[in-house]
Design a protein around this motif. Structure first.
Motif, PDB file in Angstrom:
ATOM      1  N   VAL A  75      13.539  32.888  47.601  1.00  0.00           N
ATOM      2  CA  VAL A  75      14.166  31.901  46.715  1.00  0.00           C
ATOM      3  C   VAL A  75      13.551  30.533  46.992  1.00  0.00           C
ATOM      4  CG1 VAL A  75      16.297  30.733  46.088  1.00  0.00           C
ATOM      5  CG2 VAL A  75      16.312  33.187  46.579  1.00  0.00           C
ATOM      6  N   GLN A  76      12.877  29.969  46.019  1.00  0.00           N
ATOM      7  CA  GLN A  76      12.207  28.689  46.172  1.00  0.00           C
ATOM      8  C   GLN A  76      13.008  27.537  45.573  1.00  0.00           C
ATOM      9  OE1 GLN A  76       9.082  28.108  47.743  1.00  0.00           O
ATOM     10  NE2 GLN A  76       9.430  30.194  48.482  1.00  0.00           N
ATOM     11  N   ARG A  77      13.832  27.850  44.581  1.00  0.00           N
ATOM     12  CA  ARG A  77      14.565  26.784  43.879  1.00  0.00           C
ATOM     13  C   ARG A  77      16.055  27.122  43.851  1.00  0.00           C
ATOM     14  NH1 ARG A  77       9.873  27.634  40.783  1.00  0.00           N
ATOM     15  NH2 ARG A  77       8.514  25.799  40.663  1.00  0.00           N
ATOM     16  N   LEU A  78      16.854  26.140  44.209  1.00  0.00           N
ATOM     17  CA  LEU A  78      18.301  26.299  44.115  1.00  0.00           C
ATOM     18  C   LEU A  78      18.963  24.944  44.221  1.00  0.00           C
ATOM     19  CD1 LEU A  78      19.787  25.863  47.126  1.00  0.00           C
ATOM     20  CD2 LEU A  78      18.746  28.074  47.569  1.00  0.00           C
ATOM     21  N   SER A  79      20.216  24.907  43.817  1.00  0.00           N
ATOM     22  CA  SER A  79      21.065  23.745  44.026  1.00  0.00           C
ATOM     23  C   SER A  79      22.485  24.244  44.119  1.00  0.00           C
ATOM     24  CB  SER A  79      20.921  22.730  42.888  1.00  0.00           C
ATOM     25  OG  SER A  79      21.278  23.309  41.647  1.00  0.00           O
ATOM     26  N   GLY A  80      23.319  23.515  44.827  1.00  0.00           N
ATOM     27  CA  GLY A  80      24.698  23.961  44.949  1.00  0.00           C
ATOM     28  C   GLY A  80      25.474  23.161  45.962  1.00  0.00           C
ATOM     29  N   THR A  81      26.650  23.680  46.279  1.00  0.00           N
ATOM     30  CA  THR A  81      27.555  23.039  47.219  1.00  0.00           C
ATOM     31  C   THR A  81      27.871  24.005  48.342  1.00  0.00           C
ATOM     32  OG1 THR A  81      28.554  21.778  45.410  1.00  0.00           O
ATOM     33  CG2 THR A  81      29.776  21.884  47.475  1.00  0.00           C
ATOM     34  N   VAL A  82      27.786  23.509  49.566  1.00  0.00           N
ATOM     35  CA  VAL A  82      28.073  24.312  50.752  1.00  0.00           C
ATOM     36  C   VAL A  82      29.261  23.704  51.489  1.00  0.00           C
ATOM     37  CG1 VAL A  82      27.227  25.079  53.004  1.00  0.00           C
ATOM     38  CG2 VAL A  82      25.682  25.078  51.030  1.00  0.00           C
ATOM     39  N   ARG A  83      30.192  24.553  51.864  1.00  0.00           N
ATOM     40  CA  ARG A  83      31.321  24.108  52.694  1.00  0.00           C
ATOM     41  C   ARG A  83      31.122  24.684  54.081  1.00  0.00           C
ATOM     42  NH1 ARG A  83      36.470  25.989  54.182  1.00  0.00           N
ATOM     43  NH2 ARG A  83      38.110  24.385  54.274  1.00  0.00           N
ATOM     44  N   ILE A  84      31.134  23.820  55.098  1.00  0.00           N
ATOM     45  CA  ILE A  84      30.934  24.267  56.470  1.00  0.00           C
ATOM     46  C   ILE A  84      32.076  23.798  57.344  1.00  0.00           C
ATOM     47  CG2 ILE A  84      29.394  22.281  56.842  1.00  0.00           C
ATOM     48  CD1 ILE A  84      28.031  23.913  59.045  1.00  0.00           C
ATOM     49  N   SER A  85      32.678  24.748  58.048  1.00  0.00           N
ATOM     50  CA  SER A  85      33.752  24.445  58.987  1.00  0.00           C
ATOM     51  C   SER A  85      33.323  24.899  60.374  1.00  0.00           C
ATOM     52  CB  SER A  85      35.046  25.166  58.594  1.00  0.00           C
ATOM     53  OG  SER A  85      35.535  24.690  57.361  1.00  0.00           O
ATOM     54  N   THR A  86      33.491  24.019  61.360  1.00  0.00           N
ATOM     55  CA  THR A  86      33.101  24.323  62.733  1.00  0.00           C
ATOM     56  C   THR A  86      34.270  24.029  63.657  1.00  0.00           C
ATOM     57  OG1 THR A  86      30.854  23.618  62.187  1.00  0.00           O
ATOM     58  CG2 THR A  86      31.334  23.996  64.497  1.00  0.00           C
ATOM     59  N   ASP A  87      34.646  25.001  64.468  1.00  0.00           N
ATOM     60  CA  ASP A  87      35.760  24.844  65.396  1.00  0.00           C
ATOM     61  C   ASP A  87      35.343  25.376  66.764  1.00  0.00           C
ATOM     62  OD1 ASP A  87      38.132  24.602  66.728  1.00  0.00           O
ATOM     63  OD2 ASP A  87      39.213  26.117  65.571  1.00  0.00           O
ATOM     64  N   LEU A  88      34.649  24.519  67.523  1.00  0.00           N
ATOM     65  CA  LEU A  88      34.209  24.905  68.858  1.00  0.00           C
ATOM     66  C   LEU A  88      35.308  24.737  69.902  1.00  0.00           C
ATOM     67  CD1 LEU A  88      30.635  23.355  68.826  1.00  0.00           C
ATOM     68  CD2 LEU A  88      31.154  25.764  69.169  1.00  0.00           C
ATOM     69  N   GLY A  89      36.419  24.109  69.492  1.00  0.00           N
ATOM     70  CA  GLY A  89      37.478  23.865  70.455  1.00  0.00           C
ATOM     71  C   GLY A  89      37.158  22.711  71.375  1.00  0.00           C
ATOM     72  N   LEU A  90      36.364  21.745  70.878  1.00  0.00           N
ATOM     73  CA  LEU A  90      36.019  20.581  71.700  1.00  0.00           C
ATOM     74  C   LEU A  90      37.232  19.672  71.838  1.00  0.00           C
ATOM     75  CD1 LEU A  90      32.562  19.757  70.117  1.00  0.00           C
ATOM     76  CD2 LEU A  90      32.969  20.792  72.341  1.00  0.00           C
ATOM     77  N   GLY A 142      29.408  28.489  53.897  1.00  0.00           N
ATOM     78  CA  GLY A 142      29.141  29.285  52.711  1.00  0.00           C
ATOM     79  C   GLY A 142      29.036  28.457  51.449  1.00  0.00           C
ATOM     80  N   PHE A 143      28.290  28.982  50.496  1.00  0.00           N
ATOM     81  CA  PHE A 143      28.188  28.326  49.194  1.00  0.00           C
ATOM     82  C   PHE A 143      29.511  28.472  48.445  1.00  0.00           C
ATOM     83  CE2 PHE A 143      23.635  28.882  49.943  1.00  0.00           C
ATOM     84  CZ  PHE A 143      23.116  27.701  49.415  1.00  0.00           C
ATOM     85  N   THR A 144      29.956  27.394  47.829  1.00  0.00           N
ATOM     86  CA  THR A 144      31.076  27.465  46.893  1.00  0.00           C
ATOM     87  C   THR A 144      30.562  27.395  45.462  1.00  0.00           C
ATOM     88  OG1 THR A 144      31.381  25.053  46.999  1.00  0.00           O
ATOM     89  CG2 THR A 144      32.635  26.396  48.558  1.00  0.00           C
ATOM     90  N   ARG A 145      29.344  26.942  45.299  1.00  0.00           N
ATOM     91  CA  ARG A 145      28.683  26.896  43.995  1.00  0.00           C
ATOM     92  C   ARG A 145      27.188  27.003  44.226  1.00  0.00           C
ATOM     93  NH1 ARG A 145      25.945  23.252  41.138  1.00  0.00           N
ATOM     94  NH2 ARG A 145      26.307  21.625  42.695  1.00  0.00           N
ATOM     95  N   ILE A 146      26.481  27.781  43.404  1.00  0.00           N
ATOM     96  CA  ILE A 146      25.031  27.905  43.560  1.00  0.00           C
ATOM     97  C   ILE A 146      24.378  28.193  42.217  1.00  0.00           C
ATOM     98  CG2 ILE A 146      25.087  30.389  44.096  1.00  0.00           C
ATOM     99  CD1 ILE A 146      22.766  29.835  46.079  1.00  0.00           C
TER     100      ILE A 146
END
Length: 407
Positions: free
Chosen positions: A73-88, A264-268
């Motif tokens: 895949v060379q071309r794309l656009s979208g929205t990514v939601r990222i949640s990180t919970d390392l317990g810091l 993960g992508f919420t829109r692509i």
């Protein structure tokens, strides 16, 4: 037929060859978004996709791995939601205070991606992403009252922080690899870090199907064959059934609870982004910092190396000196010298800051001597009083045993 248990030996050899050029030792640090595990071979446990929604043709783990490898895949656009919970622990603004202090004393820029993208190591964030081939990409971190954008266009890399009105300018790597200022932000970035590190200590299966951002996907499940000692529970990668592009990445810890990383992508869209998406001109009046000038003056030092007067924590974050890897697979441990002696101050010594730092870790001792263990839900680090650091996705007990063996 170990370690690649399959009735298609030719396909296994092709897959192994495809990934051998991509394997390299994992980079360790605290905090981190994701940690790869050093490996030498690929070991897959074949399984057919379970029935699920959507209803897709059956596929083996080997075939799905190869589908990811062939994805172009060379071309794309979208929205990514990222949640990180390392317990810091909640540092009460100390992290942002240290970052702003570095900017004020001239040792950095608030627009420098090397520091800005570390915000992804905690909390939930929304990113807008776009790509048009190898030479043009854009990632925008959407904040409540501001936006940070990282743009790669040809040989130029631009970082812009609208909140501080600062600009960072650097040069892109010319070999097509990620530069030092780039961090994993998309599901594919995370998946690549994991898949290039799969070895015969790993189980890889197909765990059904899913829908992500309106796309039909297979679920690839990666987990340790032997869970003893590692903090990693399982990794799930949702793979687009048509393009082979990873659409969602979820890492759950061995201790259970919420995912450590969920991106993960919420829109692509796979349509070609507008050319203007990758254009950037520094706003009038904005402060521009050139990459090669960011560490000039009294703060100049080799990129990635700790200062001469660095604390053990700073040496750990910088990656230390002469890193070596002990163990194999998910129980791998990175060992290096932080460049600072004396270890972490205990809760009873060296003033308020020393007490604060000491309170964040657990004091341990063994045949190696004494040290402090700093723990997250994924990565643990032992810093000994003689300045050595042991870091890995392993439990505290495993770190202490490694330090005893390497005394």
């Amino acid at each position: 037929m170990a370690p690649y248990e399959s009735d298609d030996s030719r396909g296994a050899e092709e897959a192994d060859g495809r990934y051998s050029a991509r394997r390299k030792a994992a980079r360790y640090g605290v905090p981190v978004a994701v940690v790869g595990v050093a490996a030498a071979t690929i070991g897959l446990v074949p399984a057919l996709a379970d029935s699920g929604d959507p209803d897709l043709p059956k596929i083996t783990a080997q075939q799905l791995i190869e589908k990811i490898a062939k994805s172009d895949v060379q071309r794309l656009s979208g929205t990514v939601r990222i949640s990180t919970d390392l317990g810091l622990p909640n540092l009460g603004g100390l992290e942002s205070g240290l970052a702003s202090g570095a900017v004020k004393d001239g040792s950095g820029s608030s627009a420098d991606p090397a520091s800005k993208l570390t915000e992804l190591a905690s909390g939930t964030h929304t990113l807008r992403v776009a790509a048009d081939g190898q030479d043009r990409q854009k990632v925008s971190l959407i904040e409540s009252a501001a936006e940070y954008s990282l743009i790669h266009n040809g040989k130029d890399v631009w970082g812009y922080d609208s909140k501080s009105d600062e600009v960072y300018h650097g040069t892109a790597a010319q070999d097509g690899k990620k530069g030092k200022d780039e961090a994993p932000v998309t599901p594919k970035d995370f998946a690549d870090e994991i898949l290039k590190s799969v070895d015969d200590t790993t189980s890889v299966t197909v765990g059904g199907t899913a829908q992500v951002a309106g796309r039909d996907a297979y679920r690839l499940v990666v987990k340790p064959k032997q869970a003893s000692g590692t903090t990693v529970g399982a990794i799930s990668i949702a793979v687009d059934s048509t393009t082979g592009l990873p659409l969602k990445f979820t890492l759950t810890p061995a201790g259970g609870g919420a995912a450590v990383v969920d991106a993960g992508f919420t829109r692509i869209s796979f349509a070609e982004p507008a050319a203007a998406t990758f254009d950037f001109t520094p706003p009038k009046g904005a402060k521009v910092t050139e990459g090669e000038d960011a560490g000039a003056g009294e703060h100049a030092r080799t990129p990635g190396a700790p200062r001469k007067d660095a604390s053990p924590l700073e040496g750990l974050a910088a990656g230390g000196d002469g890193m070596k890897v002990l163990g194999k697979g998910w129980n791998s441990i990175a060992v290096f010298d932080t460049g600072a002696k004396g270890g972490i101050p205990s809760s009873s010594g060296d003033g308020a800051l020393g007490g604060f730092l000491g309170s964040l870790g657990d004091q341990v001792s063994g045949e190696f001597g004494k040290g402090t263990v700093f723990s997250t839900r994924l990565v643990n680090a032992l810093i000994t009083d003689d300045g050595k650091a042991y870091v890995g996705t392993v439990t505290k007990d495993v770190l202490v045993k490694a330090a005893d063996a390497g005394r």
